[in-house]
Each structure stands twice: as structure tokens, then as C-alpha cells.
Design an enzyme around this catalytic site. Structure first.
Site, PDB file in Angstrom:
ATOM      1  N   CYS A  24       0.801  -1.286   0.055  1.00 22.78           N
ATOM      2  CA  CYS A  24       0.135  -0.133   0.070  1.00 22.78           C
ATOM      3  C   CYS A  24       0.863   1.344   0.115  1.00 22.78           C
ATOM      4  O   CYS A  24       0.481   2.168  -0.916  1.00 22.78           O
ATOM      5  CB  CYS A  24      -1.011  -0.033   1.036  1.00 22.78           C
ATOM      6  SG  CYS A  24      -1.154  -1.654   1.987  1.00 22.78           S
TER       7      CYS A  24
ATOM      8  N   ARG B 120       6.571 -11.408   5.262  1.00 24.05           N
ATOM      9  CA  ARG B 120       6.014 -11.277   6.431  1.00 24.05           C
ATOM     10  C   ARG B 120       6.427 -12.250   7.483  1.00 24.05           C
ATOM     11  O   ARG B 120       6.883 -13.465   7.121  1.00 24.05           O
ATOM     12  CB  ARG B 120       4.496 -11.462   6.694  1.00 24.05           C
ATOM     13  CG  ARG B 120       3.712 -10.403   5.603  1.00 24.05           C
ATOM     14  CD  ARG B 120       2.204 -10.557   5.920  1.00 24.05           C
ATOM     15  NE  ARG B 120       1.721  -9.656   4.966  1.00 24.05           N
ATOM     16  CZ  ARG B 120       0.348  -9.449   4.727  1.00 24.05           C
ATOM     17  NH1 ARG B 120      -0.394 -10.370   5.234  1.00 24.05           N
ATOM     18  NH2 ARG B 120       0.013  -8.441   3.775  1.00 24.05           N
TER      19      ARG B 120
ATOM     20  N   GLN C 156       1.414 -11.072  -3.867  1.00 23.12           N
ATOM     21  CA  GLN C 156       0.107 -10.679  -3.727  1.00 23.12           C
ATOM     22  C   GLN C 156      -0.497 -10.232  -5.192  1.00 23.12           C
ATOM     23  O   GLN C 156       0.183  -9.653  -6.013  1.00 23.12           O
ATOM     24  CB  GLN C 156      -0.327  -9.538  -2.705  1.00 23.12           C
ATOM     25  CG  GLN C 156      -0.327  -9.780  -1.244  1.00 23.12           C
ATOM     26  CD  GLN C 156      -0.748  -8.532  -0.451  1.00 23.12           C
ATOM     27  OE1 GLN C 156      -1.942  -7.939  -0.912  1.00 23.12           O
ATOM     28  NE2 GLN C 156      -0.192  -8.347   0.598  1.00 23.12           N
TER      29      GLN C 156
ATOM     30  N   ASP D 237      -2.442  -7.672  -5.874  1.00 25.93           N
ATOM     31  CA  ASP D 237      -2.569  -6.733  -5.144  1.00 25.93           C
ATOM     32  C   ASP D 237      -3.291  -5.542  -6.036  1.00 25.93           C
ATOM     33  O   ASP D 237      -2.832  -5.606  -6.991  1.00 25.93           O
ATOM     34  CB  ASP D 237      -1.691  -6.121  -4.279  1.00 25.93           C
ATOM     35  CG  ASP D 237      -2.057  -5.423  -3.075  1.00 25.93           C
ATOM     36  OD1 ASP D 237      -3.251  -5.522  -2.724  1.00 25.93           O
ATOM     37  OD2 ASP D 237      -1.073  -5.000  -2.411  1.00 25.93           O
TER      38      ASP D 237
ATOM     39  N   HIS E 100      -4.566  -1.406  -5.386  1.00 31.48           N
ATOM     40  CA  HIS E 100      -5.377  -0.132  -4.410  1.00 31.48           C
ATOM     41  C   HIS E 100      -6.018   0.927  -5.515  1.00 31.48           C
ATOM     42  O   HIS E 100      -5.583   1.322  -6.427  1.00 31.48           O
ATOM     43  CB  HIS E 100      -4.067   0.579  -3.679  1.00 31.48           C
ATOM     44  CG  HIS E 100      -3.440  -0.355  -2.651  1.00 31.48           C
ATOM     45  ND1 HIS E 100      -2.338  -1.098  -3.129  1.00 31.48           N
ATOM     46  CD2 HIS E 100      -3.787  -0.745  -1.546  1.00 31.48           C
ATOM     47  CE1 HIS E 100      -2.231  -1.802  -1.828  1.00 31.48           C
ATOM     48  NE2 HIS E 100      -2.842  -1.501  -1.041  1.00 31.48           N
TER      49      HIS E 100
ATOM     50  N   LYS F 246     -13.706  -4.609   6.191  1.00 28.23           N
ATOM     51  CA  LYS F 246     -13.308  -5.331   5.156  1.00 28.23           C
ATOM     52  C   LYS F 246     -14.094  -6.550   4.622  1.00 28.23           C
ATOM     53  O   LYS F 246     -14.909  -7.096   5.710  1.00 28.23           O
ATOM     54  CB  LYS F 246     -11.960  -5.732   5.169  1.00 28.23           C
ATOM     55  CG  LYS F 246     -11.521  -6.657   6.285  1.00 28.23           C
ATOM     56  CD  LYS F 246     -10.178  -7.073   6.497  1.00 28.23           C
ATOM     57  CE  LYS F 246      -9.646  -7.620   7.578  1.00 28.23           C
ATOM     58  NZ  LYS F 246      -8.720  -8.936   7.427  1.00 28.23           N
TER      59      LYS F 246
ATOM     60  N   HIS G 240      -8.267  -1.484  -0.682  1.00 27.50           N
ATOM     61  CA  HIS G 240      -7.217  -2.374  -0.770  1.00 27.50           C
ATOM     62  C   HIS G 240      -8.020  -3.677  -1.345  1.00 27.50           C
ATOM     63  O   HIS G 240      -8.754  -4.128  -0.647  1.00 27.50           O
ATOM     64  CB  HIS G 240      -6.472  -2.859   0.485  1.00 27.50           C
ATOM     65  CG  HIS G 240      -6.061  -1.595   1.181  1.00 27.50           C
ATOM     66  ND1 HIS G 240      -4.594  -1.576   1.570  1.00 27.50           N
ATOM     67  CD2 HIS G 240      -6.365  -0.630   1.770  1.00 27.50           C
ATOM     68  CE1 HIS G 240      -4.432  -0.487   2.156  1.00 27.50           C
ATOM     69  NE2 HIS G 240      -5.622   0.281   2.455  1.00 27.50           N
TER      70      HIS G 240
HETATM   71  C1  TSB Z   1      -5.080  -6.493  -0.264  1.00 33.20           C
HETATM   72  N1  TSB Z   1      -2.790  -4.282   1.965  1.00 33.20           N
HETATM   73  C2  TSB Z   1      -3.673  -5.224   1.754  1.00 33.20           C
HETATM   74  C3  TSB Z   1      -3.873  -5.487   0.098  1.00 33.20           C
HETATM   75  O1  TSB Z   1      -3.937  -4.287  -0.536  1.00 33.20           O
HETATM   76  C4  TSB Z   1      -3.131  -6.705   2.310  1.00 33.20           C
HETATM   77  O2  TSB Z   1      -2.123  -7.063   2.499  1.00 33.20           O
HETATM   78  N2  TSB Z   1      -4.145  -7.385   2.866  1.00 33.20           N
HETATM   79  S1  TSB Z   1      -3.839  -8.882   3.799  1.00 33.20           S
HETATM   80  O3  TSB Z   1      -2.974  -8.480   4.712  1.00 33.20           O
HETATM   81  O4  TSB Z   1      -5.016  -9.319   3.858  1.00 33.20           O
HETATM   82  O5  TSB Z   1      -3.033  -9.749   2.690  1.00 33.20           O
HETATM   83  C5  TSB Z   1      -3.766  -9.988   1.329  1.00 33.20           C
HETATM   84  C6  TSB Z   1      -3.960 -11.636   1.087  1.00 33.20           C
HETATM   85  O6  TSB Z   1      -2.748 -12.198   1.313  1.00 33.20           O
HETATM   86  C7  TSB Z   1      -4.810 -12.147   2.310  1.00 33.20           C
HETATM   87  O7  TSB Z   1      -6.202 -12.127   1.940  1.00 33.20           O
HETATM   88  C8  TSB Z   1      -4.560 -13.703   2.180  1.00 33.20           C
HETATM   89  O8  TSB Z   1      -5.011 -14.362   1.072  1.00 33.20           O
HETATM   90  C9  TSB Z   1      -2.971 -13.293   1.678  1.00 33.20           C
HETATM   91  N3  TSB Z   1      -2.074 -13.727   2.761  1.00 33.20           N
HETATM   92  C10 TSB Z   1      -1.710 -13.082   3.744  1.00 33.20           C
HETATM   93  N4  TSB Z   1      -0.754 -13.670   4.614  1.00 33.20           N
HETATM   94  C11 TSB Z   1      -0.355 -14.755   3.773  1.00 33.20           C
HETATM   95  C12 TSB Z   1       0.753 -15.843   4.167  1.00 33.20           C
HETATM   96  N5  TSB Z   1       1.459 -15.772   5.080  1.00 33.20           N
HETATM   97  N6  TSB Z   1       0.885 -16.671   3.179  1.00 33.20           N
HETATM   98  C13 TSB Z   1       0.143 -16.639   1.901  1.00 33.20           C
HETATM   99  N7  TSB Z   1      -0.595 -15.721   1.723  1.00 33.20           N
HETATM  100  C14 TSB Z   1      -1.048 -14.845   2.576  1.00 33.20           C
HETATM  101 ZN    ZN Z   2      -3.171  -2.606   0.749  1.00 35.74          ZN
END
Ligand code: TSB
Ligand code: ZN
Length: 586
Positions: A277, A306, A324, A326, A328, A412, A458
Site C-alpha cells: 500500500c 511477513r 500478492q 494486489d 489499491h 473489510k 485495498h
Molecule cells: C489487499 N494491503 C492489503 C492488500 O492491499 C493486504 O495486504 N491485505 S492482507 O494482509 O489481507 O493480505 C492479502 C492476502 O494475502 C490475504 O487475503 C491472504 O489471502 C494472503 N496472505 C496473507 N498472509 C499470507 C501468508 N502468510 N501466506 C500466503 N498468503 C497470505
Molecule cells: Zn493494501
């Protein structure tokens, strides 16, 4: 699969069975010390300190045998209430119990313990009356587990088991478990060479092998086309940012425990990014925008890092390095409803394309009492919630609400799915955000010439390519639709001497058309090669003999079907091309 924890009778039995197991372990390992033994969805487990001993597969059988013996003996299970002081005295040589007792609430001055024969354990209960009632059980698996889940602490041995009140239910359950294991994407991923991991790369850092890379590329192409047609603009941005970037965004304050530690390079301090983001906010802020330009949709297939607990990482489903899908979306407040609707429609559309049915929508809202976790603006939250519900009702989407699951910046909508093994996870997500655009001082020029702050959505449709791939591997049991299959066609000449030349021509023709095709010219029996083609779950297996060579045709079997079908080469090409182009699901 039955949820043991939610069934009162089975819950009590499983808890008692955990004690039975502990007693058996104590008989076999007299120095064993016990931490906690709770009932979980899948039965029970107990965390045990066995000194330097590490449990092995054959130990489970030994423990099970001892459990059977104790059960036959049929001792009564007796509850006794003691004071905290008595408990401290009774368990004075057991540091784990002392830890538990000393942390018990002051009000909880009466502590209960349960004894069965030569074994006594601290426990709230309730339990079954005698160990005789525990007959139909099975120890399922074992793993290491850090004391209190903290990697700085000692590693304990965790043994899982399950208990039923009759043999049939136990057998049904064990069969289901076996099936789930076969459907586990970690097994499929290994069997079909989709991904691997290596200690030298690290935990939660899978490597996508050539077959996996094909799947991922296809997924990228698929969603890229969809997004492009909806007016998204895609960017590439670095997978690091400075600590200051994440201080500006608020992640440093609210998300730090999920981030890798920072690293210094010259005068700059970097972090591996956990989210994209902030980068996209800067992309938006790079130009002046008019209300006429909005919505502006910035998408990226973006790598994030992460910190996930080492016990939580799992195949491709929960990783520490992920990509992702992803985007925005920057909108005016008036556009929120419409844009949110487009995202939900896209989610529905994608799930339909993949033939996915096992999912639930969860509307994640804030807990209005929790003023610390959530950004404090009652009007904003209330308005947003009303809007999201409105759209969901308009689309006729079924959903459930979860209080306290919202992001700190807004409510969300998540899509929840159940993996073959383990608890539910979120796949798609769409999150409303009123905060980040303010932190980055973003604006657009409104129709009256004034500066306004955009709202951000997002959204990630696949979630991550990692998690989505894990999910479709499980849903399809590895039999992917043709358009997604790493190898789409496998050509097997009946006899290399007579049919290889024609087979090679055919191979080249298909490859030239972009069809992913292999030729199996090994000196193996035809039956063996055909079986292997099935095991590899290749959609089309072509068997080429005299007939096919002489009439310029193919003879194919589809994966999972015994029927052999003949088509001219042209007809076959037409068929498979159409199937791939329309991305036909199974
Ligand atoms: C959608 N900032 C927002 C983005 O813009 C975001 O990061 N959202 S999130 O934290 O929910 O992450 C997005 C998606 O990543 C989650 O819905 C999930 O499907 C996936 N995700 C999250 N953590 C993991 C992980 N450790 N391993 C694999 N996929 C993951
Ligand atoms: Zn985001």
C-alpha cells in the site's frame, strides 16, 4: 469432518483420552513432564517434556498399546479439590505445573485435580467416570512445539490423538483423515513437482519449480487480463522500503510484529515490505489528479515478506515470502459503493471461472468498544459498514459478520476457505481505508476546484498466488483444468521403431501452437507409461500407433477416463485450443 470441540460428549471423552495418553507416556517415560493437553477441533493433543527424547512413529504404537492396557484395567477417574497451597506442594517438583498454578487467578483458590490409578493431573475437568469408557482411540501424529509457542523456549513433544464412543465413527474419521492427507496441497505439490523448500533458503520460503511456475504464470495472465479490462494500471515497485515509509503509513506502529527486522544500507534503514500500500500511495501522489480521473486503480503482482510464526508456516498456504495479486483503488467518497460492488463481482466471477463453491464471505467489522485497535471516527465506521452491507444485499451475496476482525483502518470483506488440513484461511479480501490517503496527504481536485482526500480500497482477488495455488490444488486434487496444467498433452508412441517419427512431428506441431506437450520415448512398456501419465494428472494422453500415423489422427484418453477417443489431428487441435482459450474449468 466432525468438529470434536463443538460436540460436548466427544469433547469430554477426548479430554479424558489426553489424560489416558499422559498416563501411558508416564509409564513408558517415567521422567516425562506435562504441559497442557487441550481438546481441539480434530481431537486432543498433549505437550510433553521428554528431556532429550524425540518421539518417533513407532513410539506412537507403543504408547497406544499401553493406553489400551490401562483402559482394560478400568480404573475410576476421581476428582479432588485442593487449595492453591496444597497444589503447589503436590506438584513442587514439576516446573510446568508450578507455572500453571502460580498464574491461576487469586479468586481461583480451589483447584481440581483428577486421578486414575497411579496418575494424577491438574485439570478443570469434566471427565468420563472410568478409563474403561475410552476404547476407540488413535494417536494420529506428533510434532515439536515450543513451550508457550515461543521459539526462545524449550521444544516440547506434542502428540495428537482422537477418541470416539464407537468403532465405526472412529473408522469413518480415520478414513476422512486419510483422504484429507491425499488432498493436502503439500503432498500434491511434491508428487507433481510444483514446489519445494530447502533449509538453506529458509522456513516459509518455498521455491516454485517449473511446473509450479507454469501455473503461476497462467494465473497471472488470467487475472491481468481481467484487471486490464476493468481499467486497472499495473506497476512494478521494489520489495523493500525505508523504515520511514512504514512509519508514515502506520505499519511500523500497528504491524511491526509481522515484519522482518530492518537492515541498514549506507545511511538508509530498510525493511522487506509486508504490504504494498505505501508504495502505491506514492505512485498515486506522483501526479496531480482531478475528480474526473477517479477511480484510479493501481495493481501489482507484488512480493511481500511477513514474519509468520514458524509453527504456522504451511506449504504454499502460509508463507513468509509471498506474491500478492494486489491493487489499491483510489475513489471519491461517492464512488465507494460502486467500486466495492465491482470488486465483489470480480471475486464472484473468478470463483465461477475456477468452479469454486466451497467458500464463505465474511464482513469483518470493528469492535466499537476497542478504541485502541481501531482508528477513532464513529461516523466513518458506521457509514462504511452501512455501505458495504448495502452492496452485499444488492448483489444477493450471503455473508456472515465478524466483530473485531476489521483492519485498523477500516472494515473489510474477506473470503474464507477451508483447506484439506487445518483451520480456515482468507483468500480474497477487499478493505476500505479512510486513513492511509490522509497519512500520505493525497488529494484530488474536485469539481468546485477544492482539494479533497480520496478513499482507498485495498483488494486482492487471489489473495496471494501462493495461497490461491494451494487452494486450487486441493479443490482439484491436483487434476487441474487443461489451461492451467503444466503439461497439457503427453504423446506415447506404441512402438518407438514405427511411431516415433510421426509422434515427433505431432509434438512439434502442438508446441508451435503454444500447447504444452511432452513426448515419452523411453523404453518402457506402454501400460506403464500410460499409468504414469495418469499419475502425473496430464489432461490428454495420446497413444500413437499404426492407425494414427497412417490416417494423420490421434487417439486420446482424458485424465480420469478410460474411454479412448479418435480424432483427426486438426479436430484435436481445434478442441484443445478452444478449451485453453476459454479457460474451461473441470
Ligand atoms: C489487499 N494491503 C492489503 C492488500 O492491499 C493486504 O495486504 N491485505 S492482507 O494482509 O489481507 O493480505 C492479502 C492476502 O494475502 C490475504 O487475503 C491472504 O489471502 C494472503 N496472505 C496473507 N498472509 C499470507 C501468508 N502468510 N501466506 C500466503 N498468503 C497470505
Ligand atoms: Zn493494501
Amino acid at each position: 469432518m466432525i468438529n470434536i470441540k463443538e460436540n460436548e460428549k466427544l469433547s469430554i471423552m477426548n479430554h479424558s483420552c489426553a489424560h489416558l495418553m499422559a498416563q501411558a507416556v508416564k509409564h513408558l517415560y517415567p521422567d516425562a513432564l506435562f504441559w497442557v493437553g487441550p481438546v481441539v477441533e480434530s481431537g486432543f493433543y498433549y505437550d510433553i517434556d521428554l528431556g532429550n527424547e524425540v518421539i518417533k512413529e513407532e513410539d506412537l504404537l507403543k504408547i497406544e498399546k499401553e493406553m489400551k492396557k490401562i483402559s482394560k484395567d478400568g480404573k475410576r477417574i476421581v476428582r479432588r479439590e485442593i487449595s492453591k497451597d496444597e497444589a503447589m506442594e503436590m506438584f513442587k517438583d514439576d516446573p510446568y505445573k508450578i507455572d500453571l498454578i502460580s498464574r491461576m487467578d487469586e479468586a481461583e483458590q480451589i483447584i481440581s485435580c483428577y486421578s486414575q490409578g497411579d496418575f494424577t493431573d491438574l485439570c478443570r475437568g469434566p471427565h468420563v467416570d472410568t478409563v474403561k469408557e475410552l476404547k476407540y482411540f488413535k494417536l494420529i501424529k506428533f510434532s515439536g512445539a515450543y513451550w508457550k509457542g515461543d521459539a526462545k523456549n524449550k521444544m516440547l513433544q506434542r502428540i495428537y490423538g482422537v477418541c470416539f464412543d464407537n468403532e465405526e465413527d472412529l473408522n469413518v474419521y480415520l478414513n476422512e483423515l486419510e483422504e484429507a492427507k491425499m488432498r493436502d496441497h503439500r503432498k500434491i505439490g511434491k508428487d507433481l513437482s510444483i514446489f519445494m523448500s530447502h533449509d538453506l533458503v529458509g522456513k516459509g520460503m518455498p521455491l516454485w519449480l517449473p511446473n509450479g511456475a507454469v501455473i503461476r504464470k497462467q494465473l497471472e495472465n488470467y487475472i491481468y487480463e481481467k484487471e486490464r479490462n476493468m481499467g486497472y494500471m499495473h506497476v512494478y515497485t521494489p520489495c523493500v522500503g525505508t523504515v520511514d515509509l512504514y512509519k508514515t503509513s502506520g505499519h511500523w506502529d500497528h504491524y511491526k510484529e509481522n515484519m522482518f527486522p530492518s537492515m541498514k544500507v549506507d545511511e538508509e534503514e530498510f525493511v522487506l515490505r509486508p504490504m504494498n500500500c505505501p508504495h502505491h500511495m506514492l505512485v498515486y501522489g506522483n501526479e496531480l489528479h482531478s475528480y474526473r480521473d477517479l477511480p484510479i486503480r493501481i495493481g501489482e503482482f507484488a512480493t511481500d515478506f511477513r514474519y509468520e510464526a514458524s509453527g504456522a508456516v504451511k506449504g504454499l498456504e502460509r508463507v513468509r515470502c509471498m506474491c500478492q495479486n494486489d491493487a489499491h483503488l483510489f475513489v471519491t467518497p461517492e464512488q465507494i459503493g460502486e467500486e466495492f460492488k465491482k470488486v465483489v463481482s470480480l471475486i464472484l466471477d473468478v470463483y465461477k471461472d475456477f468452479g469454486l463453491k466451497n467458500y464463505k464471505f465474511r464482513l469483518s467489522l470493528r469492535d466499537p468498544e476497542d478504541k485502541e485497535k481501531y482508528f477513532d471516527d464513529d461516523d466513518m465506521w458506521n457509514e462504511a459498514e452501512v455501505k458495504l452491507r448495502e452492496v452485499l444485499n444488492e448483489l444477493g451475496v450471503e455473508y456472515f459478520e465478524a466483530i473485531g476482525e476489521a483492519a485498523f483502518y477500516g472494515p473489510k470483506l474477506d473470503v474464507e476457505v477451508k483447506p484439506a488440513v487445518g483451520p480456515e484461511v482468507t483468500l480474497s479480501t477487499c478493505q476500505l481505508d479512510f486513513l492511509l490517503p490522509r497519512k500520505f496527504e493525497l488529494s484530488y481536485v474536485d469539481s468546485d476546484g477544492s482539494r479533497k482526500i480520496p478513499v482507498v480500497l485495498h483488494r486482492a482477488i487471489f489473495g496471494t498466488f501462493d495461497r490461491f495455488t494451494a487452494f486450487i490444488l486441493e479443490e482439484t486434487k491436483g487434476s487441474l483444468p487443461t489451461w492451467l496444467s503444466p503439461v497439457q498433452v503427453n504423446i506415447i508412441p506404441v512402438n518407438n521403431e514405427y511411431h516415433l517419427e510421426y509422434s515427433k512431428e505431432l509434438l512439434q506441431k502442438l508446441i508451435d501452437l503454444g500447447i504444452r506437450c511432452e513426448l515419452d520415448q523411453r523404453d518402457e512398456k506402454l501400460g506403464y507409461k500410460m499409468r504414469e501419465s495418469q499419475t502425473r494428472k496430464i489432461p490428454y494422453t495420446l497413444v500413437i500407433g499404426d492407425m494414427e500415423r497412417d490416417s494423420n489422427s490421434v487417439n486420446y484418453r482424458m485424465h480420469g477416463s478410460k474411454e479412448a477417443i479418435s480424432l483427426s489431428v486438426e479436430e484435436f487441435i481445434e478442441k484443445i485450443k478452444k478449451e485453453v482459450e476459454t479457460r474451461k474449468s473441470n
